[in-house]
Design a protein around this motif. Structure first.
Motif, PDB file in Angstrom:
ATOM      1  N   SER A 124     -38.299  -5.594  26.455  1.00  0.00           N
ATOM      2  CA  SER A 124     -38.878  -4.370  26.996  1.00  0.00           C
ATOM      3  C   SER A 124     -40.391  -4.527  27.060  1.00  0.00           C
ATOM      4  N   LEU A 125     -40.956  -4.338  28.252  1.00  0.00           N
ATOM      5  CA  LEU A 125     -42.410  -4.421  28.399  1.00  0.00           C
ATOM      6  C   LEU A 125     -43.098  -3.289  27.641  1.00  0.00           C
ATOM      7  N   LEU A 126     -42.449  -2.141  27.555  1.00  0.00           N
ATOM      8  CA  LEU A 126     -43.005  -1.023  26.795  1.00  0.00           C
ATOM      9  C   LEU A 126     -43.133  -1.404  25.319  1.00  0.00           C
ATOM     10  N   ARG A 127     -42.106  -2.090  24.784  1.00  0.00           N
ATOM     11  CA  ARG A 127     -42.154  -2.533  23.391  1.00  0.00           C
ATOM     12  C   ARG A 127     -43.268  -3.564  23.190  1.00  0.00           C
ATOM     13  N   LEU A 128     -43.466  -4.426  24.192  1.00  0.00           N
ATOM     14  CA  LEU A 128     -44.544  -5.416  24.109  1.00  0.00           C
ATOM     15  C   LEU A 128     -45.882  -4.718  23.903  1.00  0.00           C
ATOM     16  N   LEU A 129     -46.133  -3.647  24.652  1.00  0.00           N
ATOM     17  CA  LEU A 129     -47.395  -2.928  24.538  1.00  0.00           C
ATOM     18  C   LEU A 129     -47.483  -2.143  23.226  1.00  0.00           C
ATOM     19  N   LYS A 130     -46.354  -1.643  22.779  1.00  0.00           N
ATOM     20  CA  LYS A 130     -46.340  -0.790  21.585  1.00  0.00           C
ATOM     21  C   LYS A 130     -46.307  -1.590  20.289  1.00  0.00           C
ATOM     22  N   ASP A 131     -45.468  -2.642  20.254  1.00  0.00           N
ATOM     23  CA  ASP A 131     -45.224  -3.366  19.000  1.00  0.00           C
ATOM     24  C   ASP A 131     -45.623  -4.837  19.040  1.00  0.00           C
ATOM     25  N   PHE A 151     -41.002 -11.669  19.874  1.00  0.00           N
ATOM     26  CA  PHE A 151     -40.541 -10.735  18.862  1.00  0.00           C
ATOM     27  C   PHE A 151     -41.744 -10.013  18.257  1.00  0.00           C
ATOM     28  N   SER A 152     -41.619  -8.746  18.048  1.00  0.00           N
ATOM     29  CA  SER A 152     -42.733  -7.946  17.541  1.00  0.00           C
ATOM     30  C   SER A 152     -43.162  -8.425  16.157  1.00  0.00           C
ATOM     31  N   PHE A 153     -44.463  -8.290  15.899  1.00  0.00           N
ATOM     32  CA  PHE A 153     -44.979  -8.651  14.579  1.00  0.00           C
ATOM     33  C   PHE A 153     -44.355  -7.741  13.533  1.00  0.00           C
ATOM     34  N   GLN A 154     -44.394  -8.175  12.270  1.00  0.00           N
ATOM     35  CA  GLN A 154     -43.789  -7.426  11.184  1.00  0.00           C
ATOM     36  C   GLN A 154     -44.826  -7.125  10.107  1.00  0.00           C
ATOM     37  N   ALA A 155     -44.893  -5.882   9.700  1.00  0.00           N
ATOM     38  CA  ALA A 155     -45.791  -5.485   8.615  1.00  0.00           C
ATOM     39  C   ALA A 155     -45.039  -5.591   7.288  1.00  0.00           C
ATOM     40  N   GLN A 215     -43.465 -30.454  28.455  1.00  0.00           N
ATOM     41  CA  GLN A 215     -43.674 -29.376  29.415  1.00  0.00           C
ATOM     42  C   GLN A 215     -42.975 -29.680  30.734  1.00  0.00           C
ATOM     43  N   GLU A 216     -42.506 -28.633  31.368  1.00  0.00           N
ATOM     44  CA  GLU A 216     -41.842 -28.775  32.664  1.00  0.00           C
ATOM     45  C   GLU A 216     -42.203 -27.573  33.531  1.00  0.00           C
ATOM     46  N   ALA A 217     -42.602 -27.839  34.761  1.00  0.00           N
ATOM     47  CA  ALA A 217     -42.948 -26.750  35.664  1.00  0.00           C
ATOM     48  C   ALA A 217     -41.696 -25.992  36.072  1.00  0.00           C
ATOM     49  N   ASN A 218     -41.840 -24.702  36.238  1.00  0.00           N
ATOM     50  CA  ASN A 218     -40.735 -23.862  36.685  1.00  0.00           C
ATOM     51  C   ASN A 218     -40.598 -23.987  38.200  1.00  0.00           C
ATOM     52  N   GLN A 219     -39.603 -24.742  38.634  1.00  0.00           N
ATOM     53  CA  GLN A 219     -39.430 -24.993  40.063  1.00  0.00           C
ATOM     54  C   GLN A 219     -38.976 -23.749  40.830  1.00  0.00           C
ATOM     55  N   GLN A 220     -38.468 -22.770  40.097  1.00  0.00           N
ATOM     56  CA  GLN A 220     -37.970 -21.555  40.758  1.00  0.00           C
ATOM     57  C   GLN A 220     -39.043 -20.475  40.871  1.00  0.00           C
ATOM     58  N   PHE A 221     -40.245 -20.794  40.395  1.00  0.00           N
ATOM     59  CA  PHE A 221     -41.312 -19.796  40.413  1.00  0.00           C
ATOM     60  C   PHE A 221     -41.716 -19.458  41.844  1.00  0.00           C
ATOM     61  N   LYS A 222     -41.727 -18.176  42.180  1.00  0.00           N
ATOM     62  CA  LYS A 222     -42.131 -17.702  43.497  1.00  0.00           C
ATOM     63  C   LYS A 222     -43.267 -16.694  43.319  1.00  0.00           C
ATOM     64  N   ARG A 223     -44.428 -17.022  43.853  1.00  0.00           N
ATOM     65  CA  ARG A 223     -45.588 -16.157  43.665  1.00  0.00           C
ATOM     66  C   ARG A 223     -45.326 -14.738  44.173  1.00  0.00           C
ATOM     67  N   SER A 224     -44.580 -14.618  45.251  1.00  0.00           N
ATOM     68  CA  SER A 224     -44.350 -13.302  45.834  1.00  0.00           C
ATOM     69  C   SER A 224     -43.513 -12.400  44.924  1.00  0.00           C
ATOM     70  N   PHE A 225     -42.743 -13.019  44.019  1.00  0.00           N
ATOM     71  CA  PHE A 225     -41.896 -12.251  43.111  1.00  0.00           C
ATOM     72  C   PHE A 225     -42.452 -12.275  41.684  1.00  0.00           C
ATOM     73  N   PHE A 226     -43.715 -12.663  41.559  1.00  0.00           N
ATOM     74  CA  PHE A 226     -44.331 -12.798  40.243  1.00  0.00           C
ATOM     75  C   PHE A 226     -44.387 -11.430  39.557  1.00  0.00           C
ATOM     76  N   SER A 227     -43.978 -11.379  38.307  1.00  0.00           N
ATOM     77  CA  SER A 227     -43.982 -10.136  37.551  1.00  0.00           C
ATOM     78  C   SER A 227     -44.687 -10.335  36.224  1.00  0.00           C
ATOM     79  N   LEU A 228     -45.047  -9.237  35.612  1.00  0.00           N
ATOM     80  CA  LEU A 228     -45.697  -9.315  34.305  1.00  0.00           C
ATOM     81  C   LEU A 228     -44.780  -9.972  33.287  1.00  0.00           C
ATOM     82  N   LYS A 229     -43.487  -9.634  33.320  1.00  0.00           N
ATOM     83  CA  LYS A 229     -42.542 -10.224  32.374  1.00  0.00           C
ATOM     84  C   LYS A 229     -42.464 -11.744  32.569  1.00  0.00           C
TER      85      LYS A 229
END
Length: 296
Positions: A85-92, A160-164, A201-215
């Motif tokens: 969840s991107l919301l969880r990424l920002l929150k936790d 995974f979110s950090f843990q206190a 390391q290996e480049a992601n051959q399926q990467f498409k700039r037009s479909f690039f997302s934050l996730k």
């Protein structure tokens, strides 16, 4: 090549302290390493787990047979632990809470605390609140559930979110100074043998700039970061205590591994350990029986 010289009385297995460091979803390699250790008749009363290595070593230290651990890893769908969840990424601070994983590992460990383990088990996590490495074991945290400490140690940043915990902010145990792995874990000078996983390391051959997302960007960033950690050089001071397993193009954050990929990781750990452990250790059948444990 410098070797560890381990005290060996005829008829008794040698003793080391294995450290299983890093790995993420490549943890099958650690299972292969354990298979080689068993076949080489190497004994250990203490075991150290870091990040993905803490998952496998916790199960083994709890008394679960190695074949059962292997079957469990092959049968488990890692995707069940994502719940991204991107919301969880920002929150936790992480795409996933890790709660599903913690519940899963706690069930397999039958709720054991550190004082309940069959083998003295040590887990390392990293405190990003300025504290550096944090160690959990039956001395420091006897009543803490092992599943909790494993959850601390495998907190891959952004995944995974950090843990206190108390005054600590805990993340992945692999993000720490190498020296933290090579302490006297047994308190008796037993040599440490650290197993580290290295990816290419290996480049992601399926990467498409037009479909690039934050996730997609976050996942690529995480993969690059974890691959960089796995390729960190081994300091000369610790080289004779370290075995590096090349896991090829497998990523530590690949939650979609096929059975063939899992088998390849198991074999990489097994064959590497089987080949290099005898080169790092002076084996009992070489008739070397020093009067005390030593490193040269």
């Amino acid at each position: 090549m410098e070797n560890l010289i381990v005290e060996s009385n005829k008829g008794k297995p040698m003793t080391v302290v294995p450290v299983f460091s890093g790995g993420g979803t490549r943890l099958l390699a650690h299972i292969g390493i354990l298979q080689a250790i068993e076949e080489l008749d190497i004994n250990f009363d203490h075991v150290v787990g870091v990040s993905g290595g803490s998952i496998v070593s916790s199960l083994y230290a709890s008394g679960m047979p190695l074949e059962e651990i292997k079957q469990l890893a092959f049968q488990t769908d890692f995707n069940q632990f994502k719940d991204f969840s991107l919301l969880r990424l920002l929150k936790d601070g992480g795409l996933s809470s890790g709660a599903k994983f913690e519940q899963w590992i706690d069930q397999r460990l039958e709720g054991r605390t550190f004082k309940d383990m069959d083998i003295d088990f040590h887990v390392l996590a990293t405190d990003v609140n300025g504290g550096g490495p944090v160690v959990f074991n039956k001395t420091n945290s006897p009543d803490l559930k092992v599943s909790r400490a494993v959850r601390f140690s495998m907190s891959i940043p952004l995944v995974f979110s950090f843990q206190a915990f108390q005054q600590h902010i805990l993340v992945d145990g692999a993000i720490l100074a190498e020296d933290a792995l090579f302490r006297d874990w047994s308190g008796e000078g037993t040599p440490v043998l650290c197993f580290r996983l290295k990816s290419e390391q290996e480049a992601n051959q399926q990467f498409k700039r037009s479909f690039f997302s934050l996730k997609a960007y976050v996942l690529m960033l995480i993969k690059t970061f974890m691959d960089a950690i796995s390729r960190e050089y081994v300091h000369a001071e610790h080289w004779h205590n370290t075995i590096v397993v090349n896991t090829g193009k497998s990523s530590s954050v690949d939650f979609n591994m096929s059975l063939a990929q899992k088998e390849a990781l198991f074999q990489a750990g097994y064959t590497t350990a089987l080949s290099f452990i005898p080169k790092k250790l002076v084996l009992p059948d070489q008739s070397i029986t020093p009067s005390h444990l030593s490193m040269h």
